[in-house]
Design a protein around this motif. Structure first.
Motif, PDB file in Angstrom:
ATOM      1  N   THR A 180       1.162  -1.154  -0.239  1.00  0.00           N
ATOM      2  CA  THR A 180       0.074  -0.460  -0.422  1.00  0.00           C
ATOM      3  C   THR A 180       0.660   1.314   0.187  1.00  0.00           C
ATOM      4  N   ARG A 201      -8.629  -3.349  -4.119  1.00  0.00           N
ATOM      5  CA  ARG A 201      -7.923  -2.476  -3.554  1.00  0.00           C
ATOM      6  C   ARG A 201      -7.361  -1.891  -4.837  1.00  0.00           C
ATOM      7  N   ASN A 203      -5.464   2.283  -4.841  1.00  0.00           N
ATOM      8  CA  ASN A 203      -4.359   3.128  -4.992  1.00  0.00           C
ATOM      9  C   ASN A 203      -4.463   4.840  -4.095  1.00  0.00           C
TER      10      ASN A 203
END
Length: 537
Positions: A180, A201, A203
């Motif tokens: 991450t 997921r 970012n």
């Protein structure tokens, strides 16, 4: 079947975040199965008070987990209590004369507790199993080798297995934090979708784009509609959304969209997607990359405006120079040396005017399709004129220049633009062909069937025996201002605009242009044009 398998994966996958309701239900089902199997050949269920009480306790615990506020938050907020009740239920169902193998089930609560609290959770589960499962069992059946083994091994195994899960979860969380942190430092929006189009997921950079395009929030699924536009301003439909296309299994590169409704804050994005597959080749999701190209597009627009402005400003003095040179060369009393010098000026003026024309053409191409003015023309005449213009340069370079075309070939094209294509292709071929080489222009008719009965096609090919183009440069030949490595190494003059302009002109006519080349052998550029203008909508 697929949904059942997905549910099973969520039950057994303790490294991620499983649904506690499913875990509790699976545990209760296994305890019930053990009890029913034993009662079918051993002590009847109605004659065993301990198992009945244990099953009742287990049923109440499972019901509490399902009805607790927050869909199973009872397990999350009171894990020690729930695990203690589950272990007590296991201890009660083992209170039968023939004993029970249900003690192995203490591993499951230990796994869950280790998932939540790490090594301390595994230790707590082992101690609780010893207290409410092993000790009551010893007191009920008495001390013997078999009973001692059944009392010691389950809590010990539960503790050791819990330690393993705790270690795996710790490593997974550490790797997740590292990944991450790395992804959040990238100036590209990244998102990972599962097979159903759910966001797994994303970012921080992608979240910035989400906040811009979906100010009212995003539900984390592919294909949602928001402030997302095509470059021409149209809203992007659901089936056109990059995330929806990626979730449908499509792979693509450089899809351009605009995010945001405010012209002052909206951003231009270039989106690419690739499919994710498992070791069996089955599609399990997709990965998308969103690159902000707002500044790049602004820079390109400014560059095109600058090029266009400068080119227009150069045209006026160039026309004046050419006019005065022509007037002076027309004088009969002009000395021969002066005339020679002026002819050099004239040639360079023509060359500079051609470069300015190329700059103007490429600036116009950047702002939209090139305008073409079609008239009835003879392609054979256009080819002959282009070859005649290029003949002096070919003779000076020692290159044989030839043409092969019908005596007459009527076409409906913009003669000035097609002449520009021919001039650029011949100029390129001559510059890259050394003395003793050969350049040939060939024109071939294509039958009407290949154009759907619209008048047929003509193929115009310019072939040379020059240096050839390296394979690494072939994909970038039509990029503005790109010059091949051969041109740079041999210091061949040019701006890298000829093929780009030729492609835009041919595309404006509804045709296409292809290049075939081999280093050291030569290059062939093929232009395919419709003889008649394509039918309108």
């Amino acid at each position: 079947m697929r949904s059942y398998l997905a549910a099973l994966r969520r039950v057994v996958n303790l490294v991620d975040d499983p649904d506690p309701r499913l875990l509790q239900t699976a545990f209760a089902a296994l305890v019930l199965l053990d009890t029913l199997l034993r009662s079918s050949v051993g002590t009847p269920l109605d004659a065993a008070r301990g198992p009945l009480v244990g099953l009742g306790l287990l049923a109440l615990t499972t019901l509490a987990v399902w009805v607790a506020p927050g869909a199973g938050s009872g397990v999350r907020h009171a894990p020690l209590l729930v695990v203690g009740l589950d272990l007590a239920a296991v201890g009660l169902v083992r209170l039968v004369p023939e004993g029970s193998a249900a003690g192995i089930l203490v591993v499951l609560p230990a796994l869950w507790l280790a998932r939540l609290h790490g090594a301390r959770g595994a230790a707590a589960a082992g101690l609780a199993a010893a207290a409410v499962v092993s000790v009551p069992g010893l007191l009920y059946v008495g001390l013997s080798g078999a009973s001692l083994t059944r009392a010691v091994l389950p809590p010990l195994v539960a503790w050791l297995v819990g330690l393993g899960v705790a270690s795996a979860v710790t490593r997974a969380e550490s790797e997740r934090r590292i990944s991450t942190a790395i992804l959040d430092t990238v100036d590209v929006g990244l998102v990972l979708l599962d097979a159903e189009g759910r966001y797994l997921r994303a970012n921080r950079r992608h979240q910035d784009f989400i906040d811009l395009a979906f100010p009212d929030g995003h539900a984390g699924r592919a294909g949602q509609l928001g402030a997302v536009h095509h470059p021409d301003g149209r809203r992007v439909a659901r089936e056109e959304m990059p995330s929806f296309r990626a979730a449908s299994g499509e792979e693509y590169s450089d899809i351009r969209i605009w995010c945001g409704d405010d012209p002052l804050t909206r951003r231009a994005l270039s989106v690419s997607a690739r499919t994710l597959r498992d070791d069996q080749g089955r599609r399990v999701g997709a990965a998308l990359a969103y690159k902000d190209i707002t500044d790049l597009l602004s820079a390109l627009e400014a560059k095109d405006e600058f090029v266009s402005t400068v080119s227009h400003e150069l045209r006026t003095p160039l026309a004046s120079i050419a006019g005065y040179v022509e007037v002076v060369l027309g004088r009969e009393d002009l000395p021969a040396p002066a005339a020679d010098h002026l002819r050099v000026v004239e040639r360079n003026t023509v060359r500079l005017d051609r470069l300015v024309g190329d700059l103007l053409a490429t600036a116009q191409a950047g702002s939209g399709p090139l305008p073409v003015h079609r008239t009835e023309s003879d392609l054979a005449v256009l080819v002959r004129e282009a070859v005649e213009v290029a003949t002096p340069a070919a003779e000076a370079a020692g290159v044989e220049l030839d043409r092969r075309c019908p005596g007459s070939l009527p076409v409906h094209v913009d003669p000035r633009r097609i002449g520009q294509v021919l001039d650029n292709l011949l100029s390129n071929a001559l510059k890259h062909t050394g003395a003793g080489g050969r350049v040939c222009v060939e024109v071939t008719e294509r039958p009407a069937e290949s154009q759907g009965g619209q008048g047929g096609l003509v193929e115009l090919a310019v072939c040379d025996t020059g240096t050839g183009i390296p394979p690494d440069d072939l994909d970038r030949l039509f990029v503005r201002f790109h010059r091949s490595s051969t041109s740079r190494d041999l210091a061949i003059p040019g701006l890298g605009l000829g093929l780009c302009i030729a492609r835009d002109i041919v595309a404006a006519h509804g045709g296409r242009i292809d290049v075939e080349s081999e280093v050291g052998v030569g290059t062939t550029v093929r232009v395919l044009l419709p003889r008649q203008a394509p039918a309108g909508p």
